[in-house]
Design an enzyme around this catalytic site. Structure first.
Site, PDB file in Angstrom:
ATOM      1  N   LYS A  20       0.835  -1.200   0.000  1.00  0.00           N
ATOM      2  CA  LYS A  20       0.000   0.000   0.000  1.00  0.00           C
ATOM      3  C   LYS A  20       0.874   1.255   0.000  1.00  0.00           C
ATOM      4  CE  LYS A  20      -3.449   2.450   2.717  1.00  0.00           C
ATOM      5  NZ  LYS A  20      -4.336   2.475   3.868  1.00  0.00           N
ATOM      6  N   GLU A  59      10.440  -4.858   4.555  1.00  0.00           N
ATOM      7  CA  GLU A  59      10.521  -6.249   4.095  1.00  0.00           C
ATOM      8  C   GLU A  59      10.260  -6.334   2.596  1.00  0.00           C
ATOM      9  OE1 GLU A  59       8.892  -5.130   6.694  1.00  0.00           O
ATOM     10  OE2 GLU A  59       8.939  -6.530   8.384  1.00  0.00           O
ATOM     11  N   LYS A 119       9.294  -0.626  14.053  1.00  0.00           N
ATOM     12  CA  LYS A 119       9.908  -0.318  12.744  1.00  0.00           C
ATOM     13  C   LYS A 119      11.022   0.710  12.926  1.00  0.00           C
ATOM     14  CE  LYS A 119       5.709  -0.866   9.953  1.00  0.00           C
ATOM     15  NZ  LYS A 119       4.743  -0.212   9.083  1.00  0.00           N
TER      16      LYS A 119
HETATM   17  O1  F6P Z   1       3.404  -3.065   9.771  1.00  0.00           O
HETATM   18  C1  F6P Z   1       2.031  -3.214   9.640  1.00  0.00           C
HETATM   19  C2  F6P Z   1       1.546  -2.837   8.275  1.00  0.00           C
HETATM   20  O2  F6P Z   1       1.531  -1.465   8.134  1.00  0.00           O
HETATM   21  C3  F6P Z   1       0.160  -3.441   8.029  1.00  0.00           C
HETATM   22  O3  F6P Z   1      -0.845  -2.632   8.513  1.00  0.00           O
HETATM   23  C4  F6P Z   1       0.168  -3.602   6.557  1.00  0.00           C
HETATM   24  O4  F6P Z   1      -0.811  -4.509   6.127  1.00  0.00           O
HETATM   25  C5  F6P Z   1       1.565  -4.074   6.303  1.00  0.00           C
HETATM   26  O5  F6P Z   1       2.348  -3.369   7.235  1.00  0.00           O
HETATM   27  C6  F6P Z   1       2.090  -3.860   4.924  1.00  0.00           C
HETATM   28  O6  F6P Z   1       2.035  -2.534   4.532  1.00  0.00           O
HETATM   29  P1  F6P Z   1       2.205  -2.107   3.022  1.00  0.00           P
HETATM   30  O7  F6P Z   1       1.105  -2.738   2.240  1.00  0.00           O
HETATM   31  O8  F6P Z   1       2.160  -0.622   3.005  1.00  0.00           O
HETATM   32  O9  F6P Z   1       3.554  -2.634   2.559  1.00  0.00           O
END
Ligand code: F6P
Length: 511
Positions: free
Chosen positions: A197, A203, A480
């Site tokens: 998102k 990661e 984080k």
């Molecule tokens: O660390 C939690 C989080 O923000 C979740 O809420 C989310 O689903 C996941 O990390 C991945 O986030 P993104 O889709 O922005 O990589």
């Protein structure tokens, strides 16, 4: 009004103290209509709630609690697109992703048009990849909501997956995971979907960079054909060098994003029509949640039961028992849905709460769980409500298996409730242990969509009663931030200012 200041809350407390002697066996013996009264049909899902520690009075008081805390108004505000995610000043409109085209007027007509203007090319692309015989492997790189939903759903609908295409899910920054997947792949037959998102998640970015480096090192040249991004941050994806991008909007929470571009691996797996059926199943549940009376509204009944158990019966966890091996990633998916949404200790205005919120969710597919932790469910000192999820019709034709599976699910629910007397010795089962039984006729894109939307809305219901914001996740930020600091120290060896434990661990891992 905050839930614990309502009249209904006080009444529920009194009710709970009188309820201490409640026994399921007696309740069934005294009420021939109990099973019927505590069953609920909803689109594509039937629920038997009757083996729970509730009676008609409990449900009536819980519905009063819902009314006194303004549940219906809060629900309607979500469906009007109001910014109910107040800490991020965002609307909460994952439901709009499954709303039929052109079915809304007013302020929501334009976002709904955007949804369908995005969905159509996304589904066309999914079909294009399905028809592309050269692409045999699709690797989704994402984590949390950008992994758990599509991974769970592709597995759940494995019987609908196009033969000849393999789907892989890489989430962890642990390189063992990506390395193991890459080992079996060739660049010319692999499509990487970078799903994030925010397009900033450590990661995912680390895995995406390594995948790109591997692709080039293996002689891959056409990045545009082999890398696609699924994100709200189209600019960051372009900066990364990915030109094919399917977007979504900030009003879709990560753990609610399976219905958006994040669902692309599922659309590739089950096809455009399958994905539309999945959306339609969820939409049918949305309508049920929006329109059914509180007393006959399955997400409401489940969410209120969750509040009753957490705050009045003090059952602090819920076990999920999917009796279908294709649903084996469902517990992990539901953990994020419930615990990231409702694992909050302050109300919507940031004031500390004096009552418990999210339970701990955990579980494993049946019958496997029976041979692992069911001992504790039957004879342990804690009461853990168990949620069975069963599917009437199997997708295979192997003789005997499915009837054995379903018999075990029913027998476990029965054993938990009935128990067995043995004068208090090792063979004594106290019984009176609660369970819910959710039943699908068949596991299809439509029924899975309905089941997942049901779970989303039940989390909404308990979160709403608790007065929390179920749609932010500030609690993931500190770790984080510290990981960035520790990473720098791992590289430099600087332990100045660290506590003794952290410093010693860091030094031990560096040498
Ligand atoms: O660390 C939690 C989080 O923000 C979740 O809420 C989310 O689903 C996941 O990390 C991945 O986030 P993104 O889709 O922005 O990589």
């Amino acid at each position: 009004m905050r839930c614990d200041q309502t009249e209904a809350w006080q009444a529920l407390q009194t009710h709970a103290s009188h309820f201490a002697g409640f026994d399921l066996r007696t309740a069934f013996a005294q009420d021939a209509r109990r099973a019927q009264a505590l069953s609920q049909s909803a689109p594509h899902v039937f629920a038997d709630l009757s083996k729970n520690h509730v009676d008609a009075a409990t449900e009536a008081l819980l519905q009063a609690l819902a009314r006194q805390t303004g549940l219906a108004a809060h629900r309607d505000a979500m469906f009007r697109g109001e910014h109910i995610n107040n800490t991020e000043d965002r609307a909460v409109m994952h439901w709009l992703l499954r709303q039929p085209e052109g079915s809304l007027s007013g302020d929501l007509a334009a976002p709904l048009k955007q949804v369908h203007d995005t969905l159509k090319p996304m589904l066309a692309y999914a079909e294009q990849v399905r028809a592309d015989a050269q692409i045999t492997d699709v690797v989704n790189i994402g984590i949390g909501g950008s992994d758990l939903g599509p991974q769970m759903a592709v597995l759940a609908l494995q019987d609908f997956v196009l033969p000849g295409k393999r789907f892989h899910f890489v989430s962890n920054v642990d390189g063992h995971e990506l390395a193991a997947v890459l080992k079996g792949l060739k660049p010319q037959s692999t499509l990487f979907l970078v799903a994030s998102k925010t397009f900033t998640t450590l990661e995912t970015m680390t895995n995406a960079r390594s995948a790109l480096a591997w692709f080039k090192a293996q002689g891959g040249t056409d990045v545009a054909r082999h890398f696609t991004a699924l994100t709200t941050n189209v600019a960051a994806a372009a900066g990364f060098g990915i030109t094919t991008t399917f977007g979504f909007w900030d009003w879709v929470g990560g753990r609610y994003s399976l219905w958006s571009a994040i669902g692309l691996p599922l659309a590739m797996a089950i096809g455009a029509q399958g994905f539309r059926d999945f959306l339609a199943g969820a939409h049918a549940m949305d309508r049920h949640f929006q329109t059914a009376d509180l007393a006959e509204n399955l997400p409401v009944r489940l969410g209120l039961l969750d509040v009753w158990y957490r705050n009045f019966m003090h059952y602090n966890s819920r076990s999920i028992g999917p009796y279908h091996s294709a649903l084996r990633r469902l517990p992990a998916y539901l953990q994020q849905l419930e615990m990231e949404s409702n694992g909050k200790r302050v109300d919507r205005n940031g004031n500390a709460l004096p009552y418990g919120t999210s339970p701990v969710l955990w579980g494993e597919q049946g019958t496997n769980g029976q041979h692992a932790y069911f001992q504790m469910l039957h004879q342990g000192t804690d009461t853990v409500p168990l949620e069975f999820i069963a599917v009437k019709k199997p997708a295979h034709s192997l003789k005997d298996h499915h009837v054995q599976l379903l018999s075990n699910a029913i027998a476990q629910a029965q054993a938990l409730m009935l128990g067995q007397s043995d004068a208090g010795g090792h063979r004594h089962f106290p019984g009176n242990r609660p369970s819910t039984f959710l039943l699908l006729d068949e596991l299809t894109p439509t029924s899975l969509g309905a089941l997942i939307a049901l779970q989303e809305h039940r989390v909404f219901v308990s979160g709403s009663v608790w007065g929390i914001n179920s749609f932010d996740q500030w609690g993931v930020e500190l770790g984080k931030m510290l990981a960035r600091d520790v990473h720098a120290r791992m590289v430099s060896g600087d332990v100045a200012g660290l506590d003794a434990s952290t410093a010693a661990l860091l030094q031990r891992l560096r040498t």
